[in-house]
Design an enzyme around this catalytic site. Structure first.
Site, mmCIF file in Angstrom:
data_model
loop_
_atom_site.group_PDB
_atom_site.id
_atom_site.type_symbol
_atom_site.label_atom_id
_atom_site.label_comp_id
_atom_site.label_asym_id
_atom_site.label_seq_id
_atom_site.Cartn_x
_atom_site.Cartn_y
_atom_site.Cartn_z
ATOM 1 N N ASP A 1 -0.075 22.482 -23.685
ATOM 2 C CA ASP A 1 0.973 23.794 -24.446
ATOM 3 C C ASP A 1 -0.872 24.802 -23.663
ATOM 4 O O ASP A 1 -1.627 24.558 -23.605
ATOM 5 C CB ASP A 1 1.055 24.235 -25.931
ATOM 6 C CG ASP A 1 1.566 24.833 -25.922
ATOM 7 O OD1 ASP A 1 1.649 26.404 -25.977
ATOM 8 O OD2 ASP A 1 2.940 24.828 -26.536
ATOM 9 N N HIS B 1 -1.006 26.134 -20.434
ATOM 10 C CA HIS B 1 -0.210 27.313 -20.419
ATOM 11 C C HIS B 1 -1.341 28.304 -20.645
ATOM 12 O O HIS B 1 -1.047 29.302 -20.351
ATOM 13 C CB HIS B 1 0.712 26.919 -21.546
ATOM 14 C CG HIS B 1 1.518 26.532 -21.280
ATOM 15 N ND1 HIS B 1 3.306 26.399 -22.676
ATOM 16 C CD2 HIS B 1 2.003 25.528 -20.905
ATOM 17 C CE1 HIS B 1 3.976 25.679 -22.001
ATOM 18 N NE2 HIS B 1 3.132 24.751 -21.126
#
Length: 324
Positions: free
Chosen positions: A149, A172
């Site tokens: 993430d 991310h």
């Protein structure tokens, strides 16, 4: 369970350890100057480690009293949480494969975190490296974060946050947000992300806000001296994040600067600014952007920028070409 040292710094705490079944924390072993037989379950303050007792001005946390459980038993999805902590240093930690965030800093002030290694598989959900909310004067530096993430995410009511010399990837990217999910969110301002490198991340520098949000603002945000290697979406503002037809976002984005961003993109759309039609992005500035496409050849698709509801100014070299 791993317990590392807690040092005394300006009447503060260095809190260096919470371990779960899916996470371990490591630091260099502490060798006291004298034979002290330190207390089990306690970190070592400067005096505690040397004289078997704390200085009257020192505070020492027993992590077992604050949610950590012995024997590696899982207590929650957070590896390390700092809540209502002031004047602290977190350093020298390795966190591996947590069930959720590696580190969550909230309701805290004047925190320094550096020399961290936060690691999780690229496909592991919600394993943010460091999530910050409702905090101020937080400094993250000289760390390696590889997750499934956001490497670092900065949420609501966060002010005066710096992220420097972080190696991010996979993951991310480095994110402001998500913002606007809850009612009465405080503003975000005074954010600097500098001298960071992103490698093979799904996003690079991202700002994301929910549609249909309550009014708030994010401003005075600087992304500077950033290197990207094989990043999918290098620069992205998404004010329709998980909107599902909830209406336009009412998070106002203002005074956002991208300075000296260079590297390679695996997508032809390297700069995507999707701002709110109700609160357009203002004072967005690009200064010396040098990105090159290295993905699968798509000869009919230009390497480009796209800007919606955004007022953008440009200086210096620009690749891809500026929005028109």
């Amino acid at each position: 369970m791993a317990i590392t040292r807690i040092d005394y710094v300006n009447s503060a705490i260095i809190l260096l350890c919470v371990a779960t079944a899916a996470c371990f924390c490591e630091a260099k072993p502490f060798k006291p100057k004298r034979n002290t037989n330190p207390m089990v379950g306690l970190g070592h303050g400067n005096n505690l480690g040397t004289f078997s007792k704390a200085h009257p001005d020192e505070r020492v946390f027993n992590v077992l009293e604050f949610g950590a459980k012995p024997g590696g038993k899982k207590d929650n999805q957070l590896a390390i949480k700092l809540n209502n902590v002031s004047n602290a240093i977190i350093r020298g930690i390795t966190s591996l494969n947590p069930q959720g965030f590696h580190m969550f800093i909230t309701n805290s002030q004047h925190i320094r975190a550096y020399n961290l290694h936060l690691l999780a598989p690229a496909d592991s959900p919600n394993t943010d490296g460091i999530h910050i909310s409702k905090s101020s004067f937080i400094k993250i530096a000289r760390s390696v974060i590889a997750t499934g993430d956001d490497c670092v995410s900065i949420g609501q009511s966060s002010t005066n946050i710096s992220v420097k010399k972080v190696l991010c990837g996979p993951g991310h990217g480095l994110s402001i947000g998500s913002l606007g999910k809850y009612e009465d969110e405080g503003d975000v301002k005074g954010i600097i992300i500098k001298n960071c490198t992103l490698i093979s991340t799904d996003n690079g520098l991202r700002i994301k806000t929910y549609g249909g949000s309550q009014p708030s603002q994010a401003s005075n945000i600087i992304f500077q001296d950033i290197i990207m290697k094989g990043v999918k979406n290098p620069i992205i503002i998404d004010q329709e994040y998980q909107s599902h037809n909830k209406g336009p976002s009412r998070v106002k984005l203002d005074d956002i600067r991208y300075i000296n961003v260079r590297g390679t993109s695996t997508s032809k759309l390297a700069v995507s600014l999707t701002c709110s039609k109700t609160c357009p992005c203002t004072n967005v500035r690009f200064n010396n952007i040098n990105l090159k496409f290295v993905g699968d050849n798509q000869p009919k698709v230009p390497f480009s920028s796209c800007c919606t509801n955004a007022k953008v100014n440009y200086m210096g070299f620009q690749s891809p070409n500026p929005c028109r």
